[in-house]
Design an enzyme around this catalytic site. Structure first.
Site, PDB file in Angstrom:
ATOM      1  N   ASP A 132      40.070  24.520  61.161  1.00 19.82           N
ATOM      2  CA  ASP A 132      38.683  24.246  61.492  1.00 19.82           C
ATOM      3  C   ASP A 132      38.602  22.930  62.270  1.00 19.82           C
ATOM      4  OD1 ASP A 132      38.887  22.210  59.636  1.00 19.82           O
ATOM      5  OD2 ASP A 132      37.789  23.277  58.084  1.00 19.82           O
ATOM      6  N   ASP A 335      37.077  32.412  54.666  1.00 20.78           N
ATOM      7  CA  ASP A 335      37.936  31.435  54.008  1.00 20.78           C
ATOM      8  C   ASP A 335      37.125  30.681  52.976  1.00 20.78           C
ATOM      9  OD1 ASP A 335      37.406  28.323  54.872  1.00 20.78           O
ATOM     10  OD2 ASP A 335      36.689  29.720  56.406  1.00 20.78           O
ATOM     11  N   CYS A 373      45.451  43.814  37.090  1.00 22.68           N
ATOM     12  CA  CYS A 373      45.905  43.021  38.235  1.00 22.68           C
ATOM     13  C   CYS A 373      47.412  43.162  38.414  1.00 22.68           C
ATOM     14  CB  CYS A 373      45.543  41.552  38.038  1.00 22.68           C
ATOM     15  SG  CYS A 373      46.022  40.498  39.429  1.00 22.68           S
ATOM     16  N   CYS A 375      49.295  40.970  40.214  1.00 22.94           N
ATOM     17  CA  CYS A 375      49.881  39.710  40.678  1.00 22.94           C
ATOM     18  C   CYS A 375      51.072  39.311  39.807  1.00 22.94           C
ATOM     19  CB  CYS A 375      48.846  38.590  40.700  1.00 22.94           C
ATOM     20  SG  CYS A 375      48.477  37.844  39.094  1.00 22.94           S
ATOM     21  N   CYS A 378      50.031  37.946  36.259  1.00 21.20           N
ATOM     22  CA  CYS A 378      49.602  38.947  35.276  1.00 21.20           C
ATOM     23  C   CYS A 378      50.748  39.838  34.833  1.00 21.20           C
ATOM     24  CB  CYS A 378      48.461  39.785  35.848  1.00 21.20           C
ATOM     25  SG  CYS A 378      46.888  38.902  35.937  1.00 21.20           S
ATOM     26  N   HIS A 404      47.141  33.980  40.858  1.00 24.65           N
ATOM     27  CA  HIS A 404      46.271  35.066  40.392  1.00 24.65           C
ATOM     28  C   HIS A 404      44.939  35.088  41.140  1.00 24.65           C
ATOM     29  CE1 HIS A 404      43.946  37.801  37.950  1.00 24.65           C
ATOM     30  NE2 HIS A 404      43.027  36.861  37.879  1.00 24.65           N
TER      31      HIS A 404
END
Length: 440
Positions: A132, A335, A373, A375, A378, A404
């Site tokens: 940015d 974002d 989940c 991930c 998890c 996560h």
């Protein structure tokens, strides 16, 4: 290989554990091989499936790989997603990362990043990157608002608004902004040309034009004055971008997005979209102060005016209801620092809502954060263990919980992309299912 996670009949976000696809489209050696090529044709955008409400899928092409949209872009403010390695960000399915020009300007300095070969090479991230302009930080930190300036500014109208107990450290004029560093109080100057120079040296695939951020407490008169200032700055950003692109032919082409302001005024938002939409930008950022309930309306206003063949990035959004609203009205990428920030403070996302892992009831809970989940966290760690790490102030806590939350958010937007491809009825079903569970 796609990273889209199929949804179950109940609308949960179940998906495979293998996530190498979207983020792994470009091999590690690609950056070095492509560095000498400075061809604008290597950036582009293709629209795919669409919704009657304005939502769409697409593909953004960059010199360092493609981004399938809609997509959530994790924030690595200082060339690092806090507590998480770049390869872990890739493994959780992120297609790109966004860093901050203001912070990287202050430390280590854009010259260091440039010498390293650009942002991606510097941080060992092989996919697309965003930066940015630094305008948000200059204005918000300069007035002491921090994040409050973007969504929650309240009070009587005041064109010199400063957060309670703070002093003003940024001063805007028609040429640019003087500001004091939040690190050491040193004085600095940003202008459209300075911001373009910094971002070219940072070397991200996508960068944003320098704009003035206003607050919801600014008067209508100041909003009009600021919008015209931002328009003139946009003209200067395009000119300087074109000059630096020609000068830096040894670097890959960097796309420039114009930033749309106008607060919550329909005529100002539409004017900004028409003005910047007519300029030679590669895409557009939707920024500025707004209230949550007006998010979708404002996105619809600007998308009705913007060219359909260029991507639109919504700055600073990650809550599930905001993401659904933004996707269905036409925003392509997003974002936000929130998933990683709240993770470090013990707040974790699940399909059944957000909860705090520090609560005593999790002391002997040996189940995962979210049983649905996929991930790494998890699949391998319990709530009891994570609570222990938090209470013991172990650094591993931030890593596991950030993985996560970022995965959960990335996968949520991936599921929206798949739903659009499956048709408008499926997208509406997914929205009702996911939000019904999350906010129950």
């Amino acid at each position: 290989m796609s990273t889209d996670a199929p949804t179950t009949a109940a609308g949960t976000l179940a998906g495979p554990a293998t996530l190498a696809g979207a983020a792994g489209t470009v091999p590690a050696a690609a950056s070095a091989a492509e560095a000498p090529v400075n061809d604008r044709a290597r950036f582009g955008f293709e629209v795919g499936a669409t919704l009657p409400t304005g939502g769409r899928t697409g593909v953004i092409h960059t010199p360092h790989g493609d981004i399938r949209t809609p997509a959530f872009i994790p924030v690595g403010t200082k060339a690092s997603v806090k507590a998480v390695r770049p390869d872990e960000i890739e493994d959780l399915g992120a297609q790109a990362v966004l860093s901050n020009a203001y912070h990287l300007y202050l430390e280590p300095g854009p010259d260091i990043v440039d010498e390293a070969g650009g942002l991606g090479r510097f941080m060992n991230w092989h996919g697309p990157t965003y930066t940015d302009s630094g305008g948000f930080q200059v204005m918000s930190l300069g007035a002491g608002f921090k994040k409050v300036i973007s969504m929650e500014a309240t009070g009587e109208q005041n064109d010199d608004a400063v957060a309670a107990g703070k002093e003003r450290h940024s001063f805007v004029d028609d040429d640019g902004v003087w500001f004091k560093s939040h690190l050491d109080g040193s004085r600095h100057r940003f202008s459209p040309e300075v911001s373009m120079g910094i971002q070219h040296r940072l070397g991200a695939d996508i960068m944003f034009a320098f704009d003035e951020l206003t607050t919801l407490v600014n008067t209508r008169g100041y909003q009009e004055e600021s919008l015209e200032r931002t328009r003139k700055w946009a003209v200067r950003c395009v000119a300087e971008h074109q000059r630096l692109t020609a000068e830096r032919s040894h670097r890959p082409y960097q796309a420039l997005f114009g930033v749309l302001q106008g607060a919550q005024y329909e005529d100002l938002r539409r004017k900004a979209a028409r003005d910047l939409g007519a300029m030679d930008f590669d895409g557009f950022g939707i920024g500025g102060a707004l209230e949550k309930e007006n998010l979708g309306t404002i996105i619809r206003w600007v998308c009705e005016e913007l060219p359909e063949d260029k991507p639109r990035h919504l700055l600073g959004i990650s809550e599930p209801d905001d993401l659904f609203e933004a996707v269905k009205t036409g925003a392509d990428t997003f974002d936000c620092v929130s998933p990683s920030r709240v993770a470090r403070n013990a707040a974790l996302y699940t399909n059944d809502g957000r909860f705090n892992i520090s609560a005593a009831k999790h002391k002997r809970d040996f189940g995962p954060i979210d049983p649905e989940c996929d991930c790494y966290t998890c699949q391998n760690y319990s709530r009891a263990y994570l609570r222990h790490l938090y209470k013991a102030k172990e650094m591993l806590f931030s890593t596991l919980c950030t993985i996560h939350n970022e995965r959960w958010t990335v996968r949520l937007v991936d599921s929206m992309r798949q739903a659009i491809e499956d048709g408008p009825d499926r997208f509406a079903e997914l929205e009702a299912e996911v939000l019904g569970r999350y906010y129950a």
